[in-house]
Enzyme design. Structure first.
Site, PDB file in Angstrom:
ATOM      1  N   ASP A   1       0.911  -1.032   0.002  1.00  0.00           N
ATOM      2  CA  ASP A   1      -0.044  -0.069  -0.014  1.00  0.00           C
ATOM      3  C   ASP A   1       0.776   1.203  -0.016  1.00  0.00           C
ATOM      4  OD1 ASP A   1      -3.259   0.641   0.768  1.00  0.00           O
ATOM      5  OD2 ASP A   1      -1.810   2.229   1.200  1.00  0.00           O
ATOM      6  N   ILE A   2       0.554   2.229  -0.820  1.00  0.00           N
ATOM      7  CA  ILE A   2       1.290   3.379  -0.795  1.00  0.00           C
ATOM      8  C   ILE A   2       1.217   4.377   0.524  1.00  0.00           C
ATOM      9  CG2 ILE A   2      -0.694   4.927  -1.850  1.00  0.00           C
ATOM     10  CD1 ILE A   2       1.579   5.704  -3.993  1.00  0.00           C
TER      11      ILE A   2
ATOM     12  N   ASN B   1     -12.967  -3.486   2.119  1.00  0.00           N
ATOM     13  CA  ASN B   1     -13.870  -2.420   2.206  1.00  0.00           C
ATOM     14  C   ASN B   1     -14.908  -2.470   0.647  1.00  0.00           C
ATOM     15  OD1 ASN B   1     -13.189  -1.015   4.381  1.00  0.00           O
ATOM     16  ND2 ASN B   1     -11.424  -0.189   3.216  1.00  0.00           N
TER      17      ASN B   1
ATOM     18  N   GLU C   1     -12.326   3.264  -1.658  1.00  0.00           N
ATOM     19  CA  GLU C   1     -12.054   4.162  -2.277  1.00  0.00           C
ATOM     20  C   GLU C   1     -11.475   4.066  -3.717  1.00  0.00           C
ATOM     21  OE1 GLU C   1      -8.973   6.457   0.203  1.00  0.00           O
ATOM     22  OE2 GLU C   1     -10.606   7.468   0.985  1.00  0.00           O
ATOM     23  N   VAL C   2     -11.044   2.741  -4.234  1.00  0.00           N
ATOM     24  CA  VAL C   2     -10.671   2.162  -5.214  1.00  0.00           C
ATOM     25  C   VAL C   2     -11.623   1.420  -5.885  1.00  0.00           C
ATOM     26  CG1 VAL C   2      -8.725   1.309  -6.618  1.00  0.00           C
ATOM     27  CG2 VAL C   2      -8.096   2.704  -4.642  1.00  0.00           C
TER      28      VAL C   2
ATOM     29  N   HIS D   1      -9.810  -5.266  -3.734  1.00  0.00           N
ATOM     30  CA  HIS D   1      -8.661  -5.446  -3.010  1.00  0.00           C
ATOM     31  C   HIS D   1      -8.889  -5.771  -1.577  1.00  0.00           C
ATOM     32  CE1 HIS D   1      -9.865  -1.383  -2.792  1.00  0.00           C
ATOM     33  NE2 HIS D   1      -9.362  -0.900  -1.621  1.00  0.00           N
TER      34      HIS D   1
ATOM     35  N   HIS E   1      -6.982  -5.704   2.168  1.00  0.00           N
ATOM     36  CA  HIS E   1      -5.796  -5.481   2.752  1.00  0.00           C
ATOM     37  C   HIS E   1      -5.291  -6.543   3.517  1.00  0.00           C
ATOM     38  CE1 HIS E   1      -6.759  -0.865   2.180  1.00  0.00           C
ATOM     39  NE2 HIS E   1      -7.941  -1.386   1.864  1.00  0.00           N
TER      40      HIS E   1
HETATM   41  P1  5GP Z   1      -9.808   1.377   0.070  1.00  0.00           P
HETATM   42  O1  5GP Z   1     -10.346   2.594   0.929  1.00  0.00           O
HETATM   43  O2  5GP Z   1     -10.584   1.551  -1.226  1.00  0.00           O
HETATM   44  O3  5GP Z   1     -10.178  -0.102   0.806  1.00  0.00           O
HETATM   45  O4  5GP Z   1      -8.212   1.192   0.073  1.00  0.00           O
HETATM   46  C1  5GP Z   1      -7.582   1.831  -0.843  1.00  0.00           C
HETATM   47  C2  5GP Z   1      -6.104   1.795  -0.645  1.00  0.00           C
HETATM   48  O5  5GP Z   1      -5.231   1.780  -1.767  1.00  0.00           O
HETATM   49  C3  5GP Z   1      -5.750   2.686   0.196  1.00  0.00           C
HETATM   50  O6  5GP Z   1      -5.047   2.084   1.483  1.00  0.00           O
HETATM   51  C4  5GP Z   1      -4.612   3.505  -0.397  1.00  0.00           C
HETATM   52  O7  5GP Z   1      -3.491   3.985   0.368  1.00  0.00           O
HETATM   53  C5  5GP Z   1      -3.959   2.634  -1.506  1.00  0.00           C
HETATM   54  N1  5GP Z   1      -3.745   3.316  -2.731  1.00  0.00           N
HETATM   55  C6  5GP Z   1      -4.387   4.288  -3.528  1.00  0.00           C
HETATM   56  N2  5GP Z   1      -3.535   4.566  -4.508  1.00  0.00           N
HETATM   57  C7  5GP Z   1      -2.545   3.696  -4.465  1.00  0.00           C
HETATM   58  C8  5GP Z   1      -1.531   3.709  -5.718  1.00  0.00           C
HETATM   59  O8  5GP Z   1      -1.284   4.273  -6.518  1.00  0.00           O
HETATM   60  N3  5GP Z   1      -0.608   2.652  -5.198  1.00  0.00           N
HETATM   61  C9  5GP Z   1      -0.577   1.887  -4.145  1.00  0.00           C
HETATM   62  N4  5GP Z   1       0.331   1.071  -3.762  1.00  0.00           N
HETATM   63  N5  5GP Z   1      -1.784   2.076  -3.039  1.00  0.00           N
HETATM   64  C10 5GP Z   1      -2.662   3.036  -3.519  1.00  0.00           C
END
Ligand code: 5GP
Length: 125
Positions: free
Chosen positions: A39-40, A97, A105-106, A110, A112
């Protein structure tokens, strides 16, 4: 902003671009069904993301539409990545999520993997 997980798959999402190698990621594992990378913005000493190779918006989309091989392959990949990261003995947490209340958010499924410290209770109360 959380996404609407009922929308159709968007091929321009950031994880689709990572899968295609259009933007960099720190990859830790890849097979026919899954890709795992750091994760970034890590929220634990170990914070990995595992994504299926198929075009699935969310866990709901994946559970409804993926075939058995994709589901088995993805689940095994998540387990393999956590095991290879040395997380089984100390313990770890999986999180997926989904949609608005899940604060996804994405819009590409995914999971985690969090580990490397005591993670505490499940959710803030
Ligand atoms: P969500 O809230 O959708 O479950 O989590 C999205 C995750 O993707 C977050 O923890 C965020 O830090 C990670 N993330 C967003 N953009 C990028 C990216 O460009 N590269 C990587 N490696 N992680 C990302």
């Amino acid at each position: 902003m959380p996404i609407d997980a009922t929308l159709p798959y968007d091929d321009t999402n950031i994880f689709a671009r990572i899968l295609r190698g259009e933007i960099p990621s720190t990859r830790v594992y890849e097979d026919a069904f899954a890709l795992a990378f750091h994760d970034i913005a890590p929220q634990a000493p170990t914070h990995l993301l595992v994504i299926p190779k198929g075009r699935y918006v969310s866990w709901d989309d994946f559970a409804a539409k993926a075939d058995d091989a994709e589901i088995a392959g993805f689940v095994r990949a998540v387990g393999h990545v956590a095991r290879e990261a040395g997380l089984v003995e100390p313990g770890y947490r999986l999180l997926a999520n989904i949609g608005g209340h899940g604060h996804q958010e994405v819009p590409h499924l995914h999971v985690h993997i969090f580990g490397g410290r005591q993670l505490g209770a499940m959710l803030p109360r």
